[in-house]
Scaffold this motif. Structure first.
Motif, PDB file in Angstrom:
ATOM      1  N   SER A 102       0.841  -1.194   0.000  1.00 47.61           N
ATOM      2  CA  SER A 102       0.000   0.000   0.000  1.00 47.61           C
ATOM      3  C   SER A 102       0.873   1.240   0.000  1.00 47.61           C
ATOM      4  N   PRO A 103       0.480   2.286  -0.739  1.00 44.75           N
ATOM      5  CA  PRO A 103       1.154   3.578  -0.562  1.00 44.75           C
ATOM      6  C   PRO A 103       0.970   4.070   0.865  1.00 44.75           C
ATOM      7  N   ASP A 104       1.856   4.925   1.330  1.00 48.40           N
ATOM      8  CA  ASP A 104       1.793   5.321   2.734  1.00 48.40           C
ATOM      9  C   ASP A 104       0.535   6.102   3.068  1.00 48.40           C
ATOM     10  N   ASP A 105      -0.016   6.883   2.101  1.00 47.62           N
ATOM     11  CA  ASP A 105      -1.211   7.667   2.398  1.00 47.62           C
ATOM     12  C   ASP A 105      -2.403   6.767   2.701  1.00 47.62           C
ATOM     13  N   TYR A 106      -2.575   5.694   1.914  1.00 50.81           N
ATOM     14  CA  TYR A 106      -3.672   4.775   2.192  1.00 50.81           C
ATOM     15  C   TYR A 106      -3.396   3.978   3.463  1.00 50.81           C
ATOM     16  N   ALA A 107      -2.126   3.632   3.677  1.00 55.47           N
ATOM     17  CA  ALA A 107      -1.780   2.858   4.872  1.00 55.47           C
ATOM     18  C   ALA A 107      -2.146   3.623   6.133  1.00 55.47           C
ATOM     19  N   LEU A 108      -1.873   4.923   6.151  1.00 54.95           N
ATOM     20  CA  LEU A 108      -2.157   5.722   7.340  1.00 54.95           C
ATOM     21  C   LEU A 108      -3.649   5.980   7.509  1.00 54.95           C
ATOM     22  N   ASP A 109      -4.343   6.220   6.415  1.00 58.50           N
ATOM     23  CA  ASP A 109      -5.756   6.596   6.505  1.00 58.50           C
ATOM     24  C   ASP A 109      -6.685   5.413   6.712  1.00 58.50           C
ATOM     25  N   TRP A 110      -6.401   4.305   6.046  1.00 61.53           N
ATOM     26  CA  TRP A 110      -7.371   3.229   5.980  1.00 61.53           C
ATOM     27  C   TRP A 110      -6.969   1.964   6.741  1.00 61.53           C
ATOM     28  N   LEU A 111      -5.701   1.613   6.692  1.00 63.16           N
ATOM     29  CA  LEU A 111      -5.305   0.290   7.163  1.00 63.16           C
ATOM     30  C   LEU A 111      -5.374   0.062   8.671  1.00 63.16           C
ATOM     31  N   PRO A 112      -5.129   1.055   9.532  1.00 66.77           N
ATOM     32  CA  PRO A 112      -5.162   0.742  10.969  1.00 66.77           C
ATOM     33  C   PRO A 112      -6.446   0.060  11.429  1.00 66.77           C
ATOM     34  N   GLY A 113      -7.594   0.618  11.063  1.00 63.44           N
ATOM     35  CA  GLY A 113      -8.866   0.010  11.458  1.00 63.44           C
ATOM     36  C   GLY A 113      -9.107  -1.329  10.800  1.00 63.44           C
ATOM     37  N   ILE A 114      -8.754  -1.422   9.515  1.00 57.72           N
ATOM     38  CA  ILE A 114      -8.963  -2.677   8.784  1.00 57.72           C
ATOM     39  C   ILE A 114      -8.120  -3.792   9.378  1.00 57.72           C
ATOM     40  N   LEU A 115      -6.837  -3.522   9.609  1.00 56.04           N
ATOM     41  CA  LEU A 115      -5.946  -4.567  10.117  1.00 56.04           C
ATOM     42  C   LEU A 115      -6.271  -4.937  11.562  1.00 56.04           C
ATOM     43  N   ALA A 116      -6.723  -3.956  12.349  1.00 54.38           N
ATOM     44  CA  ALA A 116      -7.098  -4.274  13.732  1.00 54.38           C
ATOM     45  C   ALA A 116      -8.296  -5.211  13.765  1.00 54.38           C
ATOM     46  N   GLY A 117      -9.304  -4.925  12.940  1.00 53.65           N
ATOM     47  CA  GLY A 117     -10.467  -5.804  12.881  1.00 53.65           C
ATOM     48  C   GLY A 117     -10.117  -7.175  12.332  1.00 53.65           C
ATOM     49  N   PHE A 118      -9.230  -7.198  11.313  1.00 52.38           N
ATOM     50  CA  PHE A 118      -8.831  -8.475  10.717  1.00 52.38           C
ATOM     51  C   PHE A 118      -8.061  -9.323  11.716  1.00 52.38           C
ATOM     52  N   ALA A 119      -7.231  -8.706  12.532  1.00 55.00           N
ATOM     53  CA  ALA A 119      -6.473  -9.457  13.538  1.00 55.00           C
ATOM     54  C   ALA A 119      -7.403 -10.081  14.573  1.00 55.00           C
ATOM     55  N   ARG A 120      -8.502  -9.398  14.864  1.00 59.39           N
ATOM     56  CA  ARG A 120      -9.467  -9.965  15.829  1.00 59.39           C
ATOM     57  C   ARG A 120     -10.196 -11.158  15.238  1.00 59.39           C
ATOM     58  N   THR A 121     -10.581 -11.080  13.963  1.00 58.35           N
ATOM     59  CA  THR A 121     -11.363 -12.160  13.363  1.00 58.35           C
ATOM     60  C   THR A 121     -10.506 -13.286  12.803  1.00 58.35           C
ATOM     61  N   HIS A 122      -9.239 -12.990  12.477  1.00 53.45           N
ATOM     62  CA  HIS A 122      -8.350 -14.002  11.899  1.00 53.45           C
ATOM     63  C   HIS A 122      -6.982 -13.943  12.577  1.00 53.45           C
ATOM     64  N   PRO A 123      -6.919 -14.289  13.828  1.00 49.33           N
ATOM     65  CA  PRO A 123      -5.651 -14.178  14.559  1.00 49.33           C
ATOM     66  C   PRO A 123      -4.553 -15.099  14.044  1.00 49.33           C
ATOM     67  N   GLY A 124      -4.907 -16.137  13.264  1.00 49.28           N
ATOM     68  CA  GLY A 124      -3.908 -17.059  12.757  1.00 49.28           C
ATOM     69  C   GLY A 124      -3.252 -16.626  11.462  1.00 49.28           C
ATOM     70  N   ILE A 125      -3.689 -15.485  10.896  1.00 46.48           N
ATOM     71  CA  ILE A 125      -3.125 -15.004   9.638  1.00 46.48           C
ATOM     72  C   ILE A 125      -2.154 -13.869   9.933  1.00 46.48           C
ATOM     73  N   GLU A 126      -0.935 -14.011   9.448  1.00 49.89           N
ATOM     74  CA  GLU A 126       0.096 -12.981   9.636  1.00 49.89           C
ATOM     75  C   GLU A 126       0.138 -12.103   8.399  1.00 49.89           C
ATOM     76  N   VAL A 127       0.051 -10.794   8.599  1.00 52.06           N
ATOM     77  CA  VAL A 127       0.045  -9.842   7.488  1.00 52.06           C
ATOM     78  C   VAL A 127       1.331  -9.016   7.515  1.00 52.06           C
ATOM     79  N   GLU A 128       2.071  -9.059   6.418  1.00 54.55           N
ATOM     80  CA  GLU A 128       3.253  -8.211   6.249  1.00 54.55           C
ATOM     81  C   GLU A 128       2.865  -7.060   5.334  1.00 54.55           C
ATOM     82  N   VAL A 129       3.072  -5.829   5.786  1.00 54.82           N
ATOM     83  CA  VAL A 129       2.682  -4.646   5.028  1.00 54.82           C
ATOM     84  C   VAL A 129       3.916  -3.956   4.458  1.00 54.82           C
TER      85      VAL A 129
END
Length: 290
Positions: A102-129
């Motif tokens: 992701s470009p840094d602008d989208y990473a800062l604006d959008w990804l924090p909430g998305i990745l936090a929710g994804f970590a709660r629902t899929h704790p077994g999946i590791e995401v490298e950004v």
């Protein structure tokens, strides 16, 4: 007083969100797997349920009414929550690793909430950004060096549009840089879709331009604008203190809408993506919709 329904069908809301967000009825029908007439009936049913018009026709097609805009904001949140609940209780927990670009602008604006929710629902999946420019991510998608990427439209490696909205001018608060001739700009390097749109808009308005600073990141462009050295552009975001939006009142020409796309690695095209990759892709779609 008419009785309100016990609940709103998520399928009605999903079609409504697509149309109110800019899709035609035909495009929305294709995305939800229904006929055009079926989606039109869904919209009539939804308007009957809420007791008022939600969509009206303007020069560009269907647009939400005031009541429709109120519903749109809440429908997006409801659909995202619905998907999070379903994901939590679906089949066995998924595991695996996903490389997301992701470009840094989208990473800062959008990804924090998305990745936090994804970590709660899929704790077994590791995401490298990986944060880098859209054109570099497009190359890495072709080489399958990333699994998924969020990119700006106009790349050589296109993807599925997940958001569309306005591009806007940004400058230092209280300064008069917009009056300079030529106008100093801080933009990404040549080939960037935002850069091309900004330079073209100024050219059509008869303004002379000097691209004084080049940066591969939005934070770099913001830093130059904060220093009072140049104007830049951005999609709607929370501006750092010291920056302000500029527009018609400052004599700046209108900029076009820009699309944000979600793209898969070359090796994943034409086949069903692995479940852990598909799960993150769906979380990103839901996050941008909300």
């Amino acid at each position: 007083m008419p009785m309100l329904p016990a609940g709103l069908d998520p399928e009605l809301l999903r079609s409504f969100v697509l149309i109110a967000g800019g899709d035609s009825v035909t495009a929305a029908a294709r995305k939800v797997g229904r006929t055009q007439s079926a989606v039109s009936m869904q919209m009539r049913r939804l308007e009957e349920l809420v007791g008022g018009a939600l969509l009206e026709r303007d020069a560009r097609g269907l647009a939400p009414t005031e009541k429709g805009r109120w519903l749109l904001e809440r429908a997006r949140t409801l659909l995202a929550l619905n998907e999070e609940i379903l994901s939590h209780f679906r089949a066995a927990p998924l595991t695996g690793e996903v490389v997301l670009g992701s470009p840094d602008d989208y990473a800062l604006d959008w990804l924090p909430g998305i990745l936090a929710g994804f970590a709660r629902t899929h704790p077994g999946i590791e995401v490298e950004v990986l944060c880098m420019s859209s054109d570099e991510l497009a190359r890495r998608l072709v080489e399958s060096r990333v699994d998924l990427a969020i990119i700006t439209e106009g790349q050589s490696r296109p993807g599925e549009e997940i958001w569309r909205g306005p591009l806007r001018w940004v400058g230092p608060a209280g300064a008069a840089l917009h009056r300079r001739d030529p106008l100093p700009l801080a933009l990404a390097r040549a080939g960037c879709t935002w850069r091309s749109a900004a330079v073209a808009a100024l050219g059509q308005a008869g303004r002379r331009v000097r691209v004084a600073y080049n940066s591969t990141t939005q934070s770099g462009c913001f830093a130059v604008a904060l220093a009072g050295l140049a104007l830049t552009v951005s999609t709607p975001t929370r501006l750092p203190p010291g920056l302000q939006w500029l527009g018609e009142a400052e004599g700046m020409p209108a900029l076009p809408d820009m699309g944000i796309q979600l793209a898969l690695a070359e090796r994943l095209l034409g086949a069903r993506p692995p479940p852990h990759v598909a799960a993150l892709a769906e979380a990103i779609r839901a996050g941008f919709a909300a």
